[in-house]
Scaffold this motif. Sequence first.
Motif, PDB file in Angstrom:
ATOM      1  N   GLY A 158      64.773  76.964  41.039  1.00 35.24           N
ATOM      2  CA  GLY A 158      65.534  75.753  41.270  1.00 35.24           C
ATOM      3  C   GLY A 158      66.938  76.048  41.734  1.00 35.24           C
ATOM      4  N   ASN A 160      70.291  76.166  43.443  1.00 40.11           N
ATOM      5  CA  ASN A 160      70.963  75.065  44.119  1.00 40.11           C
ATOM      6  C   ASN A 160      72.189  75.554  44.876  1.00 40.11           C
ATOM      7  OD1 ASN A 160      72.492  75.780  41.928  1.00 40.11           O
ATOM      8  ND2 ASN A 160      72.936  73.694  41.267  1.00 40.11           N
ATOM      9  N   ASN A 385      70.403  67.890  35.477  1.00 36.74           N
ATOM     10  CA  ASN A 385      69.903  68.535  36.689  1.00 36.74           C
ATOM     11  C   ASN A 385      68.383  68.516  36.689  1.00 36.74           C
ATOM     12  OD1 ASN A 385      72.584  69.991  37.664  1.00 36.74           O
ATOM     13  ND2 ASN A 385      72.394  70.394  35.476  1.00 36.74           N
ATOM     14  N   SER A 387      65.206  69.568  39.386  1.00 37.04           N
ATOM     15  CA  SER A 387      64.776  70.103  40.678  1.00 37.04           C
ATOM     16  C   SER A 387      63.258  70.127  40.709  1.00 37.04           C
ATOM     17  CB  SER A 387      65.345  71.510  40.907  1.00 37.04           C
ATOM     18  OG  SER A 387      64.854  72.415  39.944  1.00 37.04           O
ATOM     19  N   TYR A 389      60.110  71.368  43.409  1.00 37.15           N
ATOM     20  CA  TYR A 389      59.961  72.190  44.597  1.00 37.15           C
ATOM     21  C   TYR A 389      58.484  72.465  44.877  1.00 37.15           C
ATOM     22  CZ  TYR A 389      59.274  75.903  41.146  1.00 37.15           C
ATOM     23  OH  TYR A 389      58.810  76.653  40.103  1.00 37.15           O
ATOM     24  N   GLN A 407      62.683  71.526  48.417  1.00 35.39           N
ATOM     25  CA  GLN A 407      63.170  71.318  47.058  1.00 35.39           C
ATOM     26  C   GLN A 407      64.060  70.080  47.018  1.00 35.39           C
ATOM     27  OE1 GLN A 407      65.031  74.062  43.556  1.00 35.39           O
ATOM     28  NE2 GLN A 407      65.845  74.381  45.596  1.00 35.39           N
ATOM     29  N   GLN A 409      66.773  68.095  44.676  1.00 32.57           N
ATOM     30  CA  GLN A 409      67.688  68.339  43.566  1.00 32.57           C
ATOM     31  C   GLN A 409      68.453  67.068  43.232  1.00 32.57           C
ATOM     32  OE1 GLN A 409      69.979  71.298  45.485  1.00 32.57           O
ATOM     33  NE2 GLN A 409      68.524  72.955  45.119  1.00 32.57           N
TER      34      GLN A 409
END
Length: 563
Positions: A158, A160, A385, A387, A389, A407, A409
């Motif tokens: 994940g 970022n 947060n 995420s 993907y 992905q 986010q």
Amino acid sequence: MFPKIHALCAAAACAVAASPAALAQQTLPAITITADPRADRGALTVPDTEQAIADIERIPGGVEVVPDTQFKNTPAQTVKDILERVPGVFAQPRYGDDARVSIRGSGLSRNYGNRGINMSMDGIPINTSDGLVDLFEIDPTAYRYVEVYKGANALRYGANSLGGAINFVTPTGRDAAPFEGRLDIGSFGYRKAQASPGAAGGPWDYFLTASAQSVDGYRDHSDGKEQRASGNLGYRFSADAETRFYLNLNRIRQRLPGEVTKDAALNTPQAADAEFERLDQQRNIDSLRLANKTMLRFGRATLEFGLFGVHRHVMHPIYQWIDYRVQDYGGFVRATDRRMIGGFHNEFVAGVKVHNGAIDTDQYINLTGGHKGNLAASMYDTSKNLSAYFENSFFIRPDLALVAGGQFQHAVREREDRYLSDGDQSGRRRYDNFSPKIGVLWDLDPDWQAYANISRSAEAPTFDANTFATPASSDIEAQTATTYEVGTRGRRPGFTWDASLYHARIENELQCLTTAPWSPCTIVNAGRTVHQGIELGAEFAVLESALATGDRVWFNANYAYND
């Protein structure tokens, strides 16, 4: 200046370190799809070094596994001693065990902490939930191997950010010696002792490692003491099901020598900054990290899921006396499916990761001698947060894979100001970004790969950027980038190489500008910028069988050009 260290190793089954390129004789992983073999060799939840290399080299981009033979049985004090041979990774020791780490220019302008890289220990985040990370809790003697994913190649974590991800992986009882120990002694009062037992019996296995160290420091006011411990306990329900529990404990006490003028650095290099000494500036950390990870295998498909929680108490007298507690928690799920589609091999990976947390902070006036004065600020920060993907590798030929993924986010940064005498500085920002990726991976022969990819990345600001103290500091945008990358890696008898070229076009780069001595830098969005460079690494045998059959002397070199 850092200590010159001499290391002693003793073990019931203490392995002598292999050559730094001991894996050079292995064949690169064929990119045909087979069932995951790791349960037959060791732990199902944790790939061994060989399997980790095979997994990572299916990625069409800049990635690397650093095996413990490159750092564990050599004098290693900081993360630089682990990462210094990875092309494109810049690691610069600071004080104690802290270091500044940058990949492809990520967070390079910071003068404290790190951002722009997702760092994990056994897949458990070391970063706080807003993205900030320091490296005191990394023990270079504790790991079986370290995975480095540059940029958007860190999809599975994940990541970022422009920098990507680094994951430090500890051994399990199924691949650890019954007992290993070491004693490091060096200059400037450096002392470190470490021990690690491990064993496996029936469905159970365990591994523990603990270390304690102290150093007086080359500079005045740079002494420190660290105690760190990590362990994991695994249980195998069957050949296709395993769960593992993780524990990590740290106690750090480190004084800070501070910044000095160029004249002072050249003429009195051992002197500390007078203001740092007056305020007895320090970085002290107590932390506890707990996690569980479970792996299930269904033929050629796997399902991995887990939970983690982190408590960290930081006592940090600097220009103010900062006292804060971090409570982070989260979880992840990751599925992999390998099968034939219309006569073609295909591998599909998808996952979701949640990392939330809160930082409860009180700031006081720092009085002479490092004593708390009156309250100067108080805030409660929360980060959320999420995420999600996916990545699909479709093999149009047995040696050629087309890779596509993406992905999403979602990040929230919210501050509650509890010290209102200077005005309410509460605030909230939300960031949503989608980052696609396409690439190609080609096995030119069984020991030579070439790759290329185009990827997008996004990084939400940390709380020291979005302070909400002023309108400007409440309006910091997420940093996004589009990166173009081509490269090759391979092995020949007595020779290995790894080379990549990248060009990243960045919007709203997070730049950290220092405007006054002894003050934190100010984060601004820099507009449109470019990061580009060359990353080269090579290892080759210069003497072979000079002393005994099978022995080698290796020459290792890497070169990085970052513009």
